[in-house]
Motif scaffolding. Structure first.
Motif, short mmCIF file in Angstrom:
data_model
loop_
_atom_site.label_atom_id
_atom_site.label_comp_id
_atom_site.label_asym_id
_atom_site.label_seq_id
_atom_site.Cartn_x
_atom_site.Cartn_y
_atom_site.Cartn_z
N TRP A 77 0.76 -1.21 0.02
CA TRP A 77 0.17 0.16 -0.06
C TRP A 77 0.79 1.27 0.15
O TRP A 77 0.21 2.40 0.03
CB TRP A 77 -0.84 -0.13 1.30
N SER A 78 2.29 1.14 -0.15
CA SER A 78 3.01 2.33 0.05
C SER A 78 4.55 1.87 -0.50
O SER A 78 4.84 0.79 -0.53
CB SER A 78 3.29 2.73 1.63
N LEU A 79 5.22 3.03 -0.99
CA LEU A 79 6.60 2.48 -1.19
C LEU A 79 7.54 2.57 -0.14
O LEU A 79 8.59 2.24 0.03
CB LEU A 79 7.06 3.21 -2.27
N ALA A 80 6.95 3.42 1.04
CA ALA A 80 7.66 3.44 2.23
C ALA A 80 7.68 1.96 3.03
O ALA A 80 6.56 1.42 3.06
CB ALA A 80 7.23 4.53 2.96
N CYS A 83 6.73 -0.66 10.01
CA CYS A 83 7.31 -1.20 11.04
C CYS A 83 6.31 -1.92 11.98
O CYS A 83 5.37 -1.59 12.51
CB CYS A 83 8.02 0.06 11.86
N TYR A 84 6.59 -3.03 12.06
CA TYR A 84 6.07 -4.05 12.92
C TYR A 84 6.51 -4.21 14.37
O TYR A 84 7.84 -4.79 14.42
CB TYR A 84 5.71 -5.40 12.34
N LEU A 85 6.10 -3.68 15.30
CA LEU A 85 6.46 -3.42 16.62
C LEU A 85 6.13 -5.19 17.18
O LEU A 85 5.02 -5.28 17.55
CB LEU A 85 5.97 -2.48 17.63
N GLU A 86 7.12 -6.01 17.14
CA GLU A 86 6.72 -7.44 17.32
C GLU A 86 6.90 -7.67 19.03
O GLU A 86 5.79 -8.29 19.38
CB GLU A 86 7.67 -8.54 16.68
N GLN A 105 7.51 5.73 21.82
CA GLN A 105 7.92 7.17 21.10
C GLN A 105 8.91 7.03 20.52
O GLN A 105 9.14 7.80 19.64
CB GLN A 105 7.63 7.99 22.55
N ARG A 106 10.14 6.34 20.86
CA ARG A 106 11.42 6.31 20.24
C ARG A 106 11.34 5.49 19.06
O ARG A 106 11.85 6.21 18.06
CB ARG A 106 12.21 5.37 21.26
N LEU A 107 10.47 4.57 18.87
CA LEU A 107 10.16 3.89 17.46
C LEU A 107 9.46 4.62 16.59
O LEU A 107 9.69 5.01 15.50
CB LEU A 107 9.37 2.60 17.81
N GLN A 108 8.41 5.45 17.11
CA GLN A 108 7.80 6.60 16.37
C GLN A 108 8.65 7.57 15.96
O GLN A 108 8.46 8.05 14.76
CB GLN A 108 6.85 7.34 17.41
N ALA A 109 9.64 8.16 16.63
CA ALA A 109 10.55 8.92 16.38
C ALA A 109 11.53 8.40 14.93
O ALA A 109 11.89 9.27 14.07
CB ALA A 109 11.59 9.34 17.39
N TRP A 116 9.18 5.90 7.66
CA TRP A 116 8.35 4.75 7.32
C TRP A 116 6.92 5.18 7.46
O TRP A 116 6.73 6.11 7.90
CB TRP A 116 8.56 3.76 8.76
N ARG A 117 6.28 4.36 6.61
CA ARG A 117 4.81 4.68 6.61
C ARG A 117 4.03 4.71 7.98
O ARG A 117 3.30 5.62 8.12
CB ARG A 117 3.97 3.73 5.66
#
Length: 150
Positions: A77-80, A83-86, A105-109, A116-117
């Motif tokens: 659905w995107s070229l970007a 991230c799957y936070l497993e 929040q660190r992962l979001q940053a 990342w999409r």
């Protein structure tokens, strides 16, 4: 969150702390993984060519207090990448101190900085403590239902 908590990418020097936290995570979910799986996961996290990555939260004494394992992957659905936070885990002694929120929040940053999409994850429906945090951080869940073929 305690200002003395730091969150950084996992390095080879973090193996003992990561393994201790990983064991706690597996115990929480009542799974007994073979050593080969744990060793393979650790190897993939350290491999710069692998899509599996990790963050570790450390207390002021350098002890690991939380882990976050995530997988970057392509999607249709995107070229970007997305991230799957497993795996997200905070040592029980440190729960309720904002460490889980800080790791998300660190992962979001990282997602913003690296283009990342989105970041996504799931949890057990009855994990009320985690879901309370996730509802605040993500603003609620999406309407998708997960199915698993074994």
């Amino acid at each position: 969150m305690d200002a003395d908590i730091t969150i950084a990418p996992v390095t080879a020097a973090d193996e003992a702390e990561w393994r201790r936290l990983w064991a706690g995570y597996c115990a929480f979910y009542q799974v007994d993984l073979p050593e080969a799986v744990t060793a393979g996961t650790w190897t993939r996290i350290l491999d710069p060519e692998s899509p599996v990555h990790g963050l570790i939260a450390r207390g002021p004494d350098g002890r690991g207090v939380g882990l976050c394992n995530y997988v970057l992957h392509e999607n249709t659905w995107s070229l970007a990448p997305v991230c799957y936070l497993e795996d997200l885990f905070t040592d029980s002694v440190f729960r309720g101190k904002g460490i889980g929120r800080a790791m998300i929040q660190r992962l979001q940053a990282l997602a913003r900085a690296q283009g990342w999409r989105h970041v996504y994850w799931h949890t057990n429906e009855d994990n009320k403590t985690a879901r309370a945090l996730y509802d605040k951080v993500a603003g609620g869940r999406d309407p998708f239902v997960r199915y698993v073929l074994k």
